[in-house]
Design an enzyme around this catalytic site. Structure first.
Site: not given
Length: 258
Positions: A148, A161
């Site tokens: 990501s 995250y």
């Protein structure tokens, strides 16, 4: 030109988180290139539905489905046992499964942030290690990790995250170097906002959507198929000299200064 450079015929690909969104699109793309695909996810009903849809969309393709939670140690081993029992090794592993809980750093419980690491990072590490002897049965094989932009710069996904995805990118680099001599290429992709069920709530807020689009030079949200295309390229023989790379699929987001 050798057309086989752009085909995956006869190769077995394992795609985690394969029942929806980016994972489903990756499975569809790999099937289209001729790979036999095993999709893995936790939701049995969604998994069966996706398998049936993919079989209909790619009639000549071979798609299997296995219900498993990659965050569970025993179930991770069961996934690779399924592949081992086939006796043909593994050609492609796509570590796509992930999940998140958005919190301020001080608001996470220990269980919450540890779960984020388990799903996004530790599962990929363990599945890659377990898959290594299966991947090395072939002269050339490939792992692609779905990371990501959160692992490359600050975005509003939460520290846990971001840390997990950053770790996944570094895992990609380490394994690429360590396993190059074994014929295993390891790469990653780093998506920005992609139009999936997981992002639908955030993007439903028009003010937030406007902010996202203003930060995205291409001025639109990405589609799962666009991530899948990058993943498929990294798996193809045509990418045989590419390893240790992280390709951003972000409409220019990471290159957008002020």
């Amino acid at each position: 030109m050798d057309p086989n450079r752009w085909r995956l015929d006869g190769q077995l690909a394992l795609v985690t988180g394969g029942s929806a969104g980016i994972g489903r699109a990756i499975a569809r793309e790999l099937l289209g290139f001729g790979a036999e695909v095993l999709i893995v996810a936790r939701d049995a009903a969604a998994l069966d539905r996706t398998r049936d849809e993919l079989a209909e969309e790619v009639p000549d393709g071979i798609v299997h489905a296995l219900v498993a939670d990659v965050a569970d140690e025993e179930q991770r081993r069961e996934i690779l046992d399924w592949v081992e029992d086939r006796g043909e090794g593994l050609n492609i592993l796509v570590n796509n499964a992930g999940g998140n809980r958005r919190r301020a750093a001080v608001d996470y419980t220990d269980d919450e942030w540890r779960e984020i690491f388990e799903v996004n990072l530790f599962s990929a590490f363990e599945l890659s290690r377990y898959a290594h002897p299966l991947l090395t049965r072939h002269a050339a094989s490939s792992i692609v990790n779905v990371g990501s932009v959160s692992g490359l710069t600050h975005v509003r996904t939460g520290a846990a995250y971001g840390m997990a995805k950053a770790g996944l990118h570094q895992l990609t680099r380490n394994l690429a170097v360590e396993w190059a001599e074994d014929g295993v290429r390891v790469n990653a992709v780093a998506p920005w906002y992609i139009r999936t069920r997981r992002t639908s709530d955030s993007l439903a807020d028009p003010d937030y959507l406007d902010e996202v689009l203003l930060r995205t030079p291409m001025g639109r949200i990405g589609e799962p198929e666009e991530v899948a295309a990058a993943v498929a390229f990294l798996c193809l023989p045509a990418a045989a000299y590419v390893t240790g790379e992280c390709i951003a699929v972000d409409g220019g987001f990471l290159r957008n200064g002020f």
